[in-house]
Motif scaffolding. Structure first.
Motif, PDB file in Angstrom:
ATOM      1  N   PHE A 175       0.851  -1.177   0.000  1.00 32.61           N
ATOM      2  CA  PHE A 175       0.000   0.000   0.000  1.00 32.61           C
ATOM      3  C   PHE A 175       0.890   1.231   0.000  1.00 32.61           C
ATOM      4  O   PHE A 175       1.866   1.306   0.745  1.00 32.61           O
ATOM      5  CB  PHE A 175      -0.910   0.041   1.241  1.00 32.61           C
ATOM      6  CG  PHE A 175      -1.973  -1.010   1.239  1.00 32.61           C
ATOM      7  CD1 PHE A 175      -3.134  -0.835   0.505  1.00 32.61           C
ATOM      8  CD2 PHE A 175      -1.806  -2.173   1.968  1.00 32.61           C
ATOM      9  CE1 PHE A 175      -4.121  -1.802   0.509  1.00 32.61           C
ATOM     10  CE2 PHE A 175      -2.782  -3.148   1.977  1.00 32.61           C
ATOM     11  CZ  PHE A 175      -3.947  -2.961   1.243  1.00 32.61           C
ATOM     12  N   SER A 176       0.536   2.201  -0.825  1.00 33.00           N
ATOM     13  CA  SER A 176       1.277   3.454  -0.862  1.00 33.00           C
ATOM     14  C   SER A 176       0.887   4.271   0.365  1.00 33.00           C
ATOM     15  O   SER A 176      -0.285   4.480   0.634  1.00 33.00           O
ATOM     16  CB  SER A 176       0.927   4.212  -2.139  1.00 33.00           C
ATOM     17  OG  SER A 176       1.613   5.427  -2.171  1.00 33.00           O
ATOM     18  N   VAL A 177       1.897   4.725   1.116  1.00 30.32           N
ATOM     19  CA  VAL A 177       1.662   5.444   2.358  1.00 30.32           C
ATOM     20  C   VAL A 177       2.518   6.698   2.386  1.00 30.32           C
ATOM     21  O   VAL A 177       3.670   6.677   1.970  1.00 30.32           O
ATOM     22  CB  VAL A 177       2.029   4.563   3.576  1.00 30.32           C
ATOM     23  CG1 VAL A 177       1.859   5.324   4.869  1.00 30.32           C
ATOM     24  CG2 VAL A 177       1.204   3.298   3.587  1.00 30.32           C
ATOM     25  N   SER A 178       1.946   7.797   2.870  1.00 34.14           N
ATOM     26  CA  SER A 178       2.734   9.002   3.116  1.00 34.14           C
ATOM     27  C   SER A 178       2.193   9.659   4.375  1.00 34.14           C
ATOM     28  O   SER A 178       1.010   9.575   4.675  1.00 34.14           O
ATOM     29  CB  SER A 178       2.673   9.961   1.924  1.00 34.14           C
ATOM     30  OG  SER A 178       1.364  10.424   1.731  1.00 34.14           O
ATOM     31  N   ALA A 179       3.084  10.273   5.128  1.00 31.22           N
ATOM     32  CA  ALA A 179       2.699  10.941   6.369  1.00 31.22           C
ATOM     33  C   ALA A 179       3.557  12.177   6.560  1.00 31.22           C
ATOM     34  O   ALA A 179       4.728  12.194   6.202  1.00 31.22           O
ATOM     35  CB  ALA A 179       2.871   9.991   7.547  1.00 31.22           C
ATOM     36  N   PHE A 180       2.956  13.222   7.115  1.00 32.57           N
ATOM     37  CA  PHE A 180       3.668  14.473   7.320  1.00 32.57           C
ATOM     38  C   PHE A 180       3.892  14.713   8.809  1.00 32.57           C
ATOM     39  O   PHE A 180       3.211  14.140   9.656  1.00 32.57           O
ATOM     40  CB  PHE A 180       2.902  15.645   6.697  1.00 32.57           C
ATOM     41  CG  PHE A 180       1.494  15.789   7.229  1.00 32.57           C
ATOM     42  CD1 PHE A 180       1.233  16.596   8.316  1.00 32.57           C
ATOM     43  CD2 PHE A 180       0.448  15.100   6.633  1.00 32.57           C
ATOM     44  CE1 PHE A 180      -0.051  16.719   8.815  1.00 32.57           C
ATOM     45  CE2 PHE A 180      -0.843  15.212   7.124  1.00 32.57           C
ATOM     46  CZ  PHE A 180      -1.090  16.030   8.226  1.00 32.57           C
ATOM     47  N   VAL A 181       4.851  15.564   9.120  1.00 32.99           N
ATOM     48  CA  VAL A 181       5.219  15.861  10.506  1.00 32.99           C
ATOM     49  C   VAL A 181       3.992  16.350  11.267  1.00 32.99           C
ATOM     50  O   VAL A 181       3.256  17.203  10.797  1.00 32.99           O
ATOM     51  CB  VAL A 181       6.327  16.935  10.555  1.00 32.99           C
ATOM     52  CG1 VAL A 181       6.602  17.354  11.990  1.00 32.99           C
ATOM     53  CG2 VAL A 181       7.599  16.424   9.909  1.00 32.99           C
ATOM     54  N   GLY A 182       3.772  15.758  12.440  1.00 28.43           N
ATOM     55  CA  GLY A 182       2.673  16.148  13.304  1.00 28.43           C
ATOM     56  C   GLY A 182       1.409  15.344  13.115  1.00 28.43           C
ATOM     57  O   GLY A 182       0.502  15.415  13.934  1.00 28.43           O
ATOM     58  N   ALA A 183       1.325  14.567  12.036  1.00 30.85           N
ATOM     59  CA  ALA A 183       0.132  13.764  11.780  1.00 30.85           C
ATOM     60  C   ALA A 183       0.038  12.615  12.777  1.00 30.85           C
ATOM     61  O   ALA A 183       1.049  12.125  13.275  1.00 30.85           O
ATOM     62  CB  ALA A 183       0.160  13.220  10.354  1.00 30.85           C
ATOM     63  N   ILE A 184      -1.171  12.194  13.057  1.00 30.81           N
ATOM     64  CA  ILE A 184      -1.409  11.022  13.883  1.00 30.81           C
ATOM     65  C   ILE A 184      -1.847   9.910  12.932  1.00 30.81           C
ATOM     66  O   ILE A 184      -2.827  10.074  12.203  1.00 30.81           O
ATOM     67  CB  ILE A 184      -2.501  11.285  14.939  1.00 30.81           C
ATOM     68  CG1 ILE A 184      -2.142  12.497  15.808  1.00 30.81           C
ATOM     69  CG2 ILE A 184      -2.731  10.045  15.783  1.00 30.81           C
ATOM     70  CD1 ILE A 184      -0.853  12.361  16.592  1.00 30.81           C
ATOM     71  N   ILE A 185      -1.085   8.822  12.908  1.00 35.39           N
ATOM     72  CA  ILE A 185      -1.383   7.713  11.998  1.00 35.39           C
ATOM     73  C   ILE A 185      -1.586   6.433  12.803  1.00 35.39           C
ATOM     74  O   ILE A 185      -1.149   6.314  13.936  1.00 35.39           O
ATOM     75  CB  ILE A 185      -0.254   7.513  10.961  1.00 35.39           C
ATOM     76  CG1 ILE A 185       1.077   7.188  11.652  1.00 35.39           C
ATOM     77  CG2 ILE A 185      -0.122   8.738  10.072  1.00 35.39           C
ATOM     78  CD1 ILE A 185       2.183   6.796  10.685  1.00 35.39           C
ATOM     79  N   SER A 186      -2.258   5.485  12.194  1.00 33.00           N
ATOM     80  CA  SER A 186      -2.489   4.185  12.809  1.00 33.00           C
ATOM     81  C   SER A 186      -1.710   3.137  12.020  1.00 33.00           C
ATOM     82  O   SER A 186      -1.817   3.070  10.793  1.00 33.00           O
ATOM     83  CB  SER A 186      -3.982   3.858  12.783  1.00 33.00           C
ATOM     84  OG  SER A 186      -4.205   2.605  13.360  1.00 33.00           O
ATOM     85  N   ILE A 187      -0.910   2.337  12.719  1.00 32.34           N
ATOM     86  CA  ILE A 187      -0.138   1.266  12.083  1.00 32.34           C
ATOM     87  C   ILE A 187      -0.479  -0.032  12.787  1.00 32.34           C
ATOM     88  O   ILE A 187      -0.264  -0.162  13.997  1.00 32.34           O
ATOM     89  CB  ILE A 187       1.385   1.537  12.178  1.00 32.34           C
ATOM     90  CG1 ILE A 187       1.742   2.864  11.515  1.00 32.34           C
ATOM     91  CG2 ILE A 187       2.172   0.392  11.544  1.00 32.34           C
ATOM     92  CD1 ILE A 187       3.189   3.270  11.682  1.00 32.34           C
ATOM     93  N   SER A 188      -1.014  -0.981  12.041  1.00 33.17           N
ATOM     94  CA  SER A 188      -1.402  -2.260  12.634  1.00 33.17           C
ATOM     95  C   SER A 188      -0.294  -3.309  12.557  1.00 33.17           C
ATOM     96  O   SER A 188      -0.279  -4.241  13.346  1.00 33.17           O
ATOM     97  CB  SER A 188      -2.672  -2.790  11.954  1.00 33.17           C
ATOM     98  OG  SER A 188      -2.461  -2.912  10.570  1.00 33.17           O
ATOM     99  N   ASP A 189       0.639  -3.159  11.623  1.00 35.85           N
ATOM    100  CA  ASP A 189       1.740  -4.111  11.457  1.00 35.85           C
ATOM    101  C   ASP A 189       2.857  -3.769  12.443  1.00 35.85           C
ATOM    102  O   ASP A 189       3.537  -2.749  12.313  1.00 35.85           O
ATOM    103  CB  ASP A 189       2.254  -4.054  10.021  1.00 35.85           C
ATOM    104  CG  ASP A 189       3.262  -5.139   9.709  1.00 35.85           C
ATOM    105  OD1 ASP A 189       4.019  -5.541  10.614  1.00 35.85           O
ATOM    106  OD2 ASP A 189       3.295  -5.581   8.549  1.00 35.85           O
ATOM    107  N   GLU A 190       3.055  -4.610  13.439  1.00 35.62           N
ATOM    108  CA  GLU A 190       4.042  -4.346  14.496  1.00 35.62           C
ATOM    109  C   GLU A 190       5.468  -4.215  13.968  1.00 35.62           C
ATOM    110  O   GLU A 190       6.244  -3.419  14.475  1.00 35.62           O
ATOM    111  CB  GLU A 190       3.987  -5.439  15.561  1.00 35.62           C
ATOM    112  CG  GLU A 190       2.749  -5.365  16.423  1.00 35.62           C
ATOM    113  CD  GLU A 190       2.742  -6.426  17.505  1.00 35.62           C
ATOM    114  OE1 GLU A 190       3.835  -6.808  17.988  1.00 35.62           O
ATOM    115  OE2 GLU A 190       1.647  -6.875  17.864  1.00 35.62           O
ATOM    116  N   SER A 191       5.827  -4.996  12.957  1.00 36.32           N
ATOM    117  CA  SER A 191       7.197  -4.930  12.435  1.00 36.32           C
ATOM    118  C   SER A 191       7.458  -3.597  11.743  1.00 36.32           C
ATOM    119  O   SER A 191       8.545  -3.029  11.858  1.00 36.32           O
ATOM    120  CB  SER A 191       7.486  -6.101  11.497  1.00 36.32           C
ATOM    121  OG  SER A 191       6.676  -6.036  10.346  1.00 36.32           O
ATOM    122  N   VAL A 192       6.461  -3.075  11.038  1.00 36.96           N
ATOM    123  CA  VAL A 192       6.600  -1.773  10.380  1.00 36.96           C
ATOM    124  C   VAL A 192       6.726  -0.683  11.443  1.00 36.96           C
ATOM    125  O   VAL A 192       7.600   0.184  11.366  1.00 36.96           O
ATOM    126  CB  VAL A 192       5.398  -1.488   9.450  1.00 36.96           C
ATOM    127  CG1 VAL A 192       5.424  -0.048   8.956  1.00 36.96           C
ATOM    128  CG2 VAL A 192       5.387  -2.457   8.286  1.00 36.96           C
TER     129      VAL A 192
END
Length: 71
Positions: A16-33
């Protein structure tokens, strides 16, 4: 789990293509990532309400162009 982004990034995570910017709150379900991004210093856990409310926006100033000769 929710994480606060400390360094902007983009790429492929589990095809999946993912991008995130400084200050954003993101959810990550894959523990290794999440573990890799935590170790690299790109994210930190956002467990407290203070982190969620701390999302900032930065003013982006346009770059000045070079003046042409004679102007």
């Amino acid at each position: 789990m929710n994480y606060k982004v400390l360094v902007s990034f983009s790429g492929l995570i589990n095809n999946f293509s993912v991008s995130a910017f400084v200050g954003a709150i993101i959810s990550i379900s894959d523990e290794s990532v999440a573990k890799d991004l935590l170790k690299a210093g790109y994210i930190k856990p956002a467990d407290s309400a203070d982190d969620v409310a701390e999302v900032k926006t930065e003013e982006v100033k346009p770059k000045r162009g070079r003046a042409k000769k004679g102007e």
